[in-house]
Write a protein that holds these residues in place. Structure first.
Motif: not given
Length: 585
Positions: A503-522, A545-554
């Motif tokens: 997860t080092h920032s030299r190799h990857t950054t946050m993918d906002k599109d994927f974050v949005m997909e997880m929000l929709h899933e929750a 809705k915090l627990q719902d989102y946490a469950t999706v991410v986990i």
């Protein structure tokens, strides 16, 4: 080769610091009662007198001694300095962090002085928290007064009390955090304790007595011995110890540590404040780091400012060698400003609102902790604007210069190979500790929160993975560790959930599109088009809705992590910045 004299909390920490090198060293204790797991260290037990030390150092090529023994181990301290003088060996004294002398306490120069002061203050009922070896030293008091000694409940301590002739019915036994209950039960007029420092529980003992409204007598710690031909370097924390070993025995660590921009800015501000207030221009200043230890930092001066040139050590850092300046003016309140080359936040989600200088929370707190005067501090970095173009700052919404950052104050350098090797060593130690569970964490902050979930696990069971989640889980599988808990904060979790096991920032950054997909899933519908940092989600997602989102991410994290531990059980904990912990439901 290095020889450590330990047996204390500081000794355990010294071993942990030396283990990071992967090199062999010796760890000596008087008895074998300290439970410590060493991978590269060689354990020695039994008292060493000066002739024994000399013979051992000659036979094993000892070039550096680290004295991490108890502050009241006076004979051992003298022997170490004597041997250093005889053989020309360098000495590092790893001391404790001591609170400043409180005038409300009664300070005693030695045990004879303590007896006199107890009598002069008409103390007839005393709780002694000075340990079994001090019973004989306080004999002239307890033979004529009611006195209880707290000792360790083990055969060696009981034998020592019996040998000193102390009545068994006035012995009480050490249990964690029991000072308050002992005072309530015994109703002493006073306690007596040693100046044993923070790691010796000094603050807890004093607080318990003061809460009960009774007097506190303190035996002052003895001064460390000196010799005209021996320079003893004093440190009081792990970062200072590593830096001093790097200075005195450079080859011991393959990579050397450095200073964060926050520490450099703090040191420059301290120096500039000293010059403003006294006119003095010291070439180095002591800086209190966030963990409470103190290190010395070299400073220089210019027209109206003090400077520190950043030393990044062997960490690949574009800010290495840059000049960080601080100018200080009188003020009726304490304030921190950003000058030339210091970026500014332009979007929400950071420690401070848009428009504020990009000086993070930890460095600001360091400056407040180190500088007690009301002054106006301006931090500037002449090359900052140019260097910032080579960082992630513009993409993150920090414009005009670099950030002044650093949580610990120190930069630990690791190549990927060295870091993974360090993880492997720690995992081996964790398994050797006999713990039925190993808890892996991204760093000190997440570890602190997760420890509360597993208070009975030994310290060795907690292992830092940094960014190498995949490597750490693979090592756990190789070592056949059956139960693993992984603590992860949201910034790393959203990268991991997308399949990035590094997860080092030299190799990857946050993918906002994927974050949005997880929000929709929750089942969450919020706008994140201006999202800068993943942790902002904790404030944007509705509470219910915090627990719902946490469950999706986990769940997404587990999809990539669980296969790496095919024969074990993996528990993933998602941690907020304030320490709230979510599990998958």
């Amino acid at each position: 080769m290095i020889l450590v004299f330990g047996g204390t909390t500081e000794g355990r920490m010294a071993a942990k610091v030396l283990e990071e090198s992967g090199a062999t060293y010796y760890y000596s204790t008087r008895s074998d009662t300290q439970d410590i797991q060493l991978v590269h260290g060689i354990r020695l037990t039994g008292a060493m007198e000066a002739p024994d030390m000399i013979a051992f150092c000659r036979e094993h090529g000892i070039r550096l001694m680290i004295d991490a023994a108890h502050p009241f181990a006076e004979d051992l301290h003298r022997n170490i300095v004597q041997v250093a003088d005889n053989l020309g060996i360098a000495v590092i004294r790893y001391d404790r962090i001591y609170p400043s002398h409180d005038d409300d306490l009664i300070w005693c120069k030695n045990y004879n002085d303590a007896v006199q002061q107890l009598v002069s203050h008409d103390i007839h009922r005393l709780l002694a928290l000075t340990g079994v070896n001090t019973i004989a030293k306080l004999r002239n008091y307890w033979q004529g007064h009611d006195c209880w000694f707290r000792i360790l409940n083990r055969d060696e301590s009981l034998a020592g009390a019996h040998k000193a002739g102390f009545p068994t019915d006035h012995l009480v036994y050490y249990e964690k955090d029991d000072t308050t209950s002992l005072i309530e039960r015994l109703q002493p007029q006073a306690i007596i304790t040693k100046e044993s420092g923070t790691s010796g529980g000094f603050d807890e003992k004093v607080h318990a007595a003061q809460q009960a409204g009774i007097k506190v007598f303190v035996i002052e710690r003895p001064s460390y011995p000196s010799s005209p031909s021996v320079t003893v370097e004093h440190v009081n924390g792990p970062h200072g110890l590593r830096r001093m070993v790097e200075k005195l025995l450079p080859e011991f660590y393959p990579l050397h540590s450095g200073l964060t921009t926050g520490t450099c800015a703090t040191a420059a501000a301290i120096a500039a404040t000293i010059r403003l207030k006294t006119g003095e221009t010291p070439t180095s200043v002591p800086v209190i780091l966030p963990n409470g230890e103190t290190i010395d930092v070299e400073v220089t001066y210019g027209d109206g400012y003090a400077s520190v040139f950043k030393q990044a050590g062997d960490d690949p850092d574009v800010t290495n060698g840059i000049e960080i300046r601080a100018s200080v003016k009188p003020s009726d309140h304490f304030e921190i400003n950003g000058g030339e080359g210091v970026g500014r936040f332009t979007v929400p989600g950071f420690d401070f609102p848009p428009g504020e200088p990009a000086i993070n929370k930890a460095p600001r707190q360091m400056m407040r902790d180190n500088i007690k005067e009301n002054v106006s501090i301006t931090i500037s970095v002449p090359e900052g604007a140019e260097i910032a173009r080579r960082t992630f700052n513009p993409r993150l919404g920090i414009e005009g210069g670099i950030s002044i950052i650093g949580v610990s104050g120190i930069v630990k350098p690791f190549s990927e190979e060295a870091f993974v090797a360090s993880i492997r060593k720690c995992m081996q130690v964790a398994k050797a500790s006999g713990s039925d569970r190993v808890v892996i964490n991204s760093g000190g902050k997440s570890e602190r929160f997760v420890k509360a979930q597993y208070p009975d696990l030994p310290q060795q069971a907690f292992v830092e993975y940094g960014n190498y989640i995949g490597e750490t889980l693979a090592i756990a599988n190789e070592l056949d560790i059956k139960n693993v808990t992984m603590g992860v904060m949201l910034g790393k979790a959203v990268k991991l959930a997308a399949g990035n096991l590094d997860t080092h920032s030299r190799h990857t950054t946050m993918d906002k599109d994927f974050v949005m997909e997880m929000l929709h899933e929750a089942g969450i519908d919020i706008d994140i088009s201006d999202l800068t940092l993943a942790r902002e989600l904790w404030d944007r997602i509705p509470q219910e809705k915090l627990q719902d989102y946490a469950t999706v991410v986990i769940s997404h994290c587990a999809r990539y992590c669980a296969p790496l531990l095919p024969n074990g059980n993996l528990t993933i904990l998602l941690i907020t910045d304030t320490g709230t912990i979510f599990k998958r439901q």
